[in-house]
Structure formats: structure tokens, C-alpha cells
Design a protein around this motif. Structure first.
Motif, mmCIF file in Angstrom:
data_model
loop_
_atom_site.group_PDB
_atom_site.id
_atom_site.type_symbol
_atom_site.label_atom_id
_atom_site.label_comp_id
_atom_site.label_asym_id
_atom_site.label_seq_id
_atom_site.Cartn_x
_atom_site.Cartn_y
_atom_site.Cartn_z
ATOM 1 N N PRO A 93 0.779 -1.137 0.159
ATOM 2 C CA PRO A 93 -0.200 -0.072 -0.029
ATOM 3 C C PRO A 93 1.036 1.296 -0.014
ATOM 4 O O PRO A 93 1.454 1.623 1.053
ATOM 5 N N VAL A 94 1.015 1.896 -1.082
ATOM 6 C CA VAL A 94 1.950 3.160 -1.372
ATOM 7 C C VAL A 94 1.166 4.015 -2.159
ATOM 8 O O VAL A 94 0.328 3.882 -3.131
ATOM 9 N N ALA A 95 1.089 5.307 -1.599
ATOM 10 C CA ALA A 95 0.386 6.274 -2.297
ATOM 11 C C ALA A 95 1.382 7.604 -2.588
ATOM 12 O O ALA A 95 1.866 8.048 -1.671
ATOM 13 N N LEU A 96 1.892 7.634 -3.790
ATOM 14 C CA LEU A 96 2.593 8.854 -4.290
ATOM 15 C C LEU A 96 1.763 9.904 -5.148
ATOM 16 O O LEU A 96 1.088 9.693 -5.911
ATOM 17 N N LEU A 97 2.028 11.068 -4.602
ATOM 18 C CA LEU A 97 1.451 12.320 -4.960
ATOM 19 C C LEU A 97 2.278 13.062 -5.797
ATOM 20 O O LEU A 97 3.458 13.513 -5.073
ATOM 21 N N ASN A 98 2.288 13.555 -6.662
ATOM 22 C CA ASN A 98 2.944 14.523 -7.684
ATOM 23 C C ASN A 98 2.192 15.531 -8.287
ATOM 24 O O ASN A 98 1.079 14.922 -8.935
ATOM 25 N N ARG A 99 2.674 16.705 -8.600
ATOM 26 C CA ARG A 99 1.860 17.511 -9.485
ATOM 27 C C ARG A 99 2.613 17.421 -10.757
ATOM 28 O O ARG A 99 3.750 17.213 -11.065
ATOM 29 N N TYR A 100 1.543 17.702 -11.686
ATOM 30 C CA TYR A 100 2.141 17.722 -13.156
ATOM 31 C C TYR A 100 1.570 18.809 -13.963
ATOM 32 O O TYR A 100 0.667 19.265 -13.590
ATOM 33 N N ALA A 101 2.236 19.249 -15.067
ATOM 34 C CA ALA A 101 1.930 20.587 -15.801
ATOM 35 C C ALA A 101 0.381 20.411 -16.372
ATOM 36 O O ALA A 101 -0.116 21.392 -16.841
ATOM 37 N N GLY A 102 0.001 19.135 -16.589
ATOM 38 C CA GLY A 102 -1.156 18.952 -17.279
ATOM 39 C C GLY A 102 -1.486 17.480 -17.521
ATOM 40 O O GLY A 102 -0.750 16.726 -17.362
ATOM 41 N N GLU A 103 -2.841 17.316 -18.188
ATOM 42 C CA GLU A 103 -3.012 15.973 -18.581
ATOM 43 C C GLU A 103 -2.037 14.963 -19.302
ATOM 44 O O GLU A 103 -1.954 13.940 -18.960
ATOM 45 N N ASP A 104 -1.497 15.662 -20.485
ATOM 46 C CA ASP A 104 -0.591 14.964 -21.182
ATOM 47 C C ASP A 104 0.575 14.653 -20.334
ATOM 48 O O ASP A 104 1.072 13.622 -20.577
ATOM 49 N N ALA A 105 1.196 15.370 -19.540
ATOM 50 C CA ALA A 105 2.282 15.155 -18.746
ATOM 51 C C ALA A 105 1.909 13.954 -17.759
ATOM 52 O O ALA A 105 2.926 13.067 -17.355
ATOM 53 N N MET A 106 0.855 13.887 -17.253
ATOM 54 C CA MET A 106 0.199 12.954 -16.268
ATOM 55 C C MET A 106 0.289 11.520 -17.069
ATOM 56 O O MET A 106 0.660 10.660 -16.324
#
Length: 105
Positions: free
Chosen positions: A14-27
Motif C-alpha cells: 500500500p503506497v500512495a505517491l503524489l506529484n503535480r504535473y503540468a497538465g493531462e498530457d504530462a500526467m
């Protein structure tokens, strides 16, 4: 960071990694970056984004707005280095079947 072990290896736990991305394509690019693809999870209220994620995220299972990807009547399996084929559901049962045609003349 992207070079952290958890961001480059396939964790089993059980691991949850959270990061921000510039937009949907980057995600989506980040979701598909590694050679693993067992399961993916996303939260969105946008039907168009949901459909795009379902089409473009390279995973054997995708949970949207929830955490469960395992149901007995649905296939369970990954893609890329995370497995080939599925178990459970119709797809899993068919992999275990032996089809035989018998003809009498």
C-alpha cells in the motif's frame, strides 16, 4: 523525485505517491513512463478525462474514483512487465479451458 526508488520500481504494497504535473498530457506520460502496468488509479469528475485515461493509461486495470480493481467477475492482470494475460472473469476461465471438437460420421 522521479529518480526515487518508489518512482522507478514496481512496489507491492500500500503506497500512495503524489506529484503535480503540468497538465493531462504530462500526467499520462508519467503513468506510462515505466515498463510496468498492473494497476492505475485516478480521481476525476470530468467524463472526458475519465474516457481519455481509460484509453491512454497503459495498465491492465484502472480504478477511477475508487481503490478497488479486483472483482471476481472481471479480469485481473497487467500489461508490459507486470504480466501477460488475465485471471478471473470470462477471460481468465477461457485460458484454463481445453476446447475439443468431436465429430461422428
Amino acid at each position: 523525485p522521479l529518480d526515487a526508488d518508489m518512482m522507478t520500481e514496481e512496489p507491492f504494497g500500500p503506497v500512495a505517491l503524489l506529484n503535480r504535473y503540468a497538465g493531462e498530457d504530462a500526467m499520462i506520460a508519467e503513468a506510462n513512463r515505466l515498463p510496468y502496468g498492473l494497476a492505475a488509479y485516478a480521481w476525476t469528475s470530468d467524463p472526458a478525462r475519465r474516457d481519455r485515461l481509460a484509453a491512454e493509461v497503459e495498465a491492465g486495470m484502472l480504478a477511477i474514483n475508487g481503490g478497488n480493481v479486483s472483482f471476481v467477475d472481471a479480469p485481473f492482470g497487467g500489461v508490459k512487465w507486470s504480466g501477460h494475460g488475465s485471471e478471473d472473469g470470462h477471460e481468465g476461465v477461457m485460458a484454463c479451458m481445453v476446447t475439443k471438437a468431436v465429430h461422428e460420421g
